[in-house]
Design a protein around this motif. Structure first.
Motif, PDB file in Angstrom:
ATOM      1  N   GLY A  73       0.788 -13.302 -11.210  1.00 32.82           N
ATOM      2  CA  GLY A  73       0.423 -12.511 -12.384  1.00 32.82           C
ATOM      3  C   GLY A  73      -0.890 -12.905 -13.017  1.00 32.82           C
ATOM      4  O   GLY A  73      -1.554 -12.091 -13.663  1.00 32.82           O
ATOM      5  N   ASN A  74      -1.287 -14.160 -12.850  1.00 28.63           N
ATOM      6  CA  ASN A  74      -2.524 -14.625 -13.477  1.00 28.63           C
ATOM      7  C   ASN A  74      -3.661 -14.805 -12.469  1.00 28.63           C
ATOM      8  O   ASN A  74      -4.649 -15.467 -12.750  1.00 28.63           O
ATOM      9  N   ARG A  75      -3.504 -14.221 -11.305  1.00 26.96           N
ATOM     10  CA  ARG A  75      -4.537 -14.357 -10.271  1.00 26.96           C
ATOM     11  C   ARG A  75      -5.541 -13.193 -10.353  1.00 26.96           C
ATOM     12  O   ARG A  75      -5.151 -12.022 -10.424  1.00 26.96           O
ATOM     13  N   PRO A  76      -6.849 -13.504 -10.304  1.00 30.76           N
ATOM     14  CA  PRO A  76      -7.867 -12.426 -10.297  1.00 30.76           C
ATOM     15  C   PRO A  76      -7.714 -11.484  -9.109  1.00 30.76           C
ATOM     16  O   PRO A  76      -8.096 -10.315  -9.186  1.00 30.76           O
ATOM     17  N   LYS A 122       4.045 -14.257  -3.091  1.00 28.21           N
ATOM     18  CA  LYS A 122       5.122 -14.103  -4.068  1.00 28.21           C
ATOM     19  C   LYS A 122       6.502 -14.226  -3.421  1.00 28.21           C
ATOM     20  O   LYS A 122       7.396 -14.919  -3.936  1.00 28.21           O
ATOM     21  N   SER A 148       3.463 -17.788  -8.434  1.00 27.89           N
ATOM     22  CA  SER A 148       3.169 -16.735  -9.408  1.00 27.89           C
ATOM     23  C   SER A 148       1.834 -16.073  -9.064  1.00 27.89           C
ATOM     24  O   SER A 148       0.869 -16.742  -8.705  1.00 27.89           O
ATOM     25  N   ILE A 192      -5.876  -8.254  -9.942  1.00 31.89           N
ATOM     26  CA  ILE A 192      -6.709  -7.245 -10.620  1.00 31.89           C
ATOM     27  C   ILE A 192      -7.631  -6.563  -9.606  1.00 31.89           C
ATOM     28  O   ILE A 192      -7.800  -5.343  -9.617  1.00 31.89           O
TER      29      ILE A 192
END
Length: 343
Positions: free
Chosen positions: A284-287, A276, A282, A290
Motif C-alpha cells: 500500500g505504501n509502495r510508489p 502481496k 505490504s 501508484i
C-alpha cells in the motif's frame, strides 16, 4: 493533347474575359504600401514578356499603413488584379488559403509582397513545371538578410524540417513557389502551415523540385518575422510529421503507446500481486502501486484517444468525399501516354 504553359499559341492577354488564365499569382500583403505599385508592374512585365495570360490575386491581411485603400484603387484601375481584403490579420497561412480559393489559373505562383522575391523568376519556375513536376520551390541561394537573426535560424530549421519530413529542400521559407492548380486544390491550410507547403504536397504525392532564385534586400518597410517564430515552427513541424505518418491510421500511434503502457502496468501489477500473495509484504505504501495505476489508466485513455481519432479521420474523409489516395493519371486501354505539361 497536353498544352504547355509556354506554348507560343497562347498569346498574352490582359482582359477580364480570360476565364481560365494560365497563371494565378497569389500575393499575401500586410503593410506593403510602398512596394505595391512596383510589385504589380514587375509581375505584369514578367508574365507579359513570357506571353502568358495571368491574374494577380493580392490578399490584404489586416494592413494598417494604407495598403488596403491603395490595393482597392489598383484593383479598380487594372484588369489583371483581384484584391481580397480580409476583415483582420489572420496570418500568412490564412491569406494564402484565401488566395488559393480564388485562383483560376492552371498554375499558381506564390510570392511575398515586399519585393525581395523577383517576379522575373516566375517564368523559369513555370517552365520547370512543364518538365513534369507538381511543385517547384524557390531557393534563395544568395539570400540578402541578416546572418544572425534570419540566415542561421533558417538554415537550422531547413535541415531539421528535411530530416523530420523527408522532403529535403535548401529553403523551406522561400515564398516564391509554383504549383499545379490541382495540387493546390488538394491541400487544406490551417494554423501556420504555409511554411510546410512542400511537405503537405509530399503527403499528397506531389513531385517536388527546387531551383535557385534571386533575392533582393528589403527596400521598403520592415520584416514581419523574428526569432519568436521558432516555437511555432517547431509545433507545426510536429503536426506535419504526425500527418505524414499517421493521418489515415491514428490508432497506430495512440494504440502503440497505449499497449506499451498497459503491458508495463500489468507487469508491475503482477509483480506487486506476487509480493502481496506469496511474500505477505505490504504494497500500500509502495510508489510502484501508484505507477501501476497511472500506467493502466494511461493505457486505457490512449486507446480511447486512438479510437476517437480513427472516427474523426473517417468523418473527415467521408464527409468531404475525400479519398485517402490521389490519382496522378488514368491510362485507358489503347490510349497513348500524354507528354509532360499542364493539361
Amino acid at each position: 493533347m497536353s498544352i504547355s504553359l509556354h506554348s507560343e499559341e497562347s498569346p498574352f492577354q490582359l482582359v477580364p474575359s480570360v476565364s481560365n488564365p494560365e497563371v494565378s499569382v497569389v500575393v499575401p500583403i500586410r503593410d506593403e504600401f510602398e512596394s505595391l505599385p512596383h510589385l504589380m508592374e514587375a509581375i505584369a512585365t514578367s508574365l507579359k514578356d513570357a506571353h502568358l495570360s495571368y491574374e494577380i490575386i493580392c490578399v490584404d491581411d489586416g494592413s494598417t499603413d494604407g495598403s488596403t485603400d491603395l490595393l482597392k484603387q489598383l484593383a479598380a484601375s487594372r484588369t489583371d488584379l483581384c484584391a481580397i481584403i480580409l476583415r483582420r490579420n489572420y496570418g500568412q497561412t490564412a491569406a494564402m488559403a484565401a488566395g488559393f480559393s480564388h485562383a483560376r489559373g492552371r498554375a499558381v505562383v506564390t510570392m511575398d509582397g515586399d519585393l525581395q522575391n523577383d517576379p522575373a523568376d516566375m517564368p523559369r519556375l513555370l517552365a520547370k513545371l512543364d518538365e513534369g513536376f507538381d511543385l517547384v520551390s524557390g531557393w534563395r541561394k544568395d539570400r540578402q538578410d541578416a546572418a544572425l537573426t534570419r540566415l542561421l535560424p533558417s538554415r537550422i530549421a531547413n535541415w531539421l524540417i528535411g530530416q523530420v519530413t523527408g522532403v529535403k529542400l535548401h529553403d523551406y521559407g522561400c515564398s516564391l513557389k509554383a504549383y499545379r492548380s490541382e495540387l493546390v486544390a488538394d491541400m487544406n491550410l490551417y494554423g501556420e502551415l504555409h511554411r510546410f507547403l512542400p511537405a503537405l504536397a509530399f503527403i499528397e504525392g506531389a513531385r517536388i523540385t527546387e531551383m535557385p532564385v534571386r533575392h533582393h534586400a528589403r527596400i521598403y518597410g520592415r520584416s514581419k518575422y523574428g526569432l519568436w517564430r521558432t516555437f511555432r515552427v517547431m509545433m507545426d513541424m510536429l503536426t506535419i510529421w504526425f500527418m505524414q505518418k499517421f493521418l489515415t491510421k491514428p490508432m497506430h500511434v495512440f494504440g502503440l503507446f497505449g499497449l506499451a503502457s498497459l503491458v508495463v502496468g500489468l507487469a508491475i501489477g503482477g509483480h506487486l500481486t506476487f509480493i502481496k500473495l506469496f511474500l505477505g509484504a505490504s504494497i500500500g505504501n509502495r510508489p510502484l502501486l501508484i505507477l501501476c495505476i497511472v500506467l493502466l489508466l494511461a493505457g486505457v485513455q490512449l486507446f480511447s484517444f486512438g479510437l476517437l481519432a480513427e472516427l474523426l479521420m473517417r468523418t473527415y474523409h467521408e464527409s468531404q468525399g475525400r479519398p485517402i489516395y490521389r490519382v496522378r493519371e488514368v491510362v485507358k486501354p489503347g490510349s497513348h501516354p500524354e507528354p509532360n505539361g499542364l493539361p
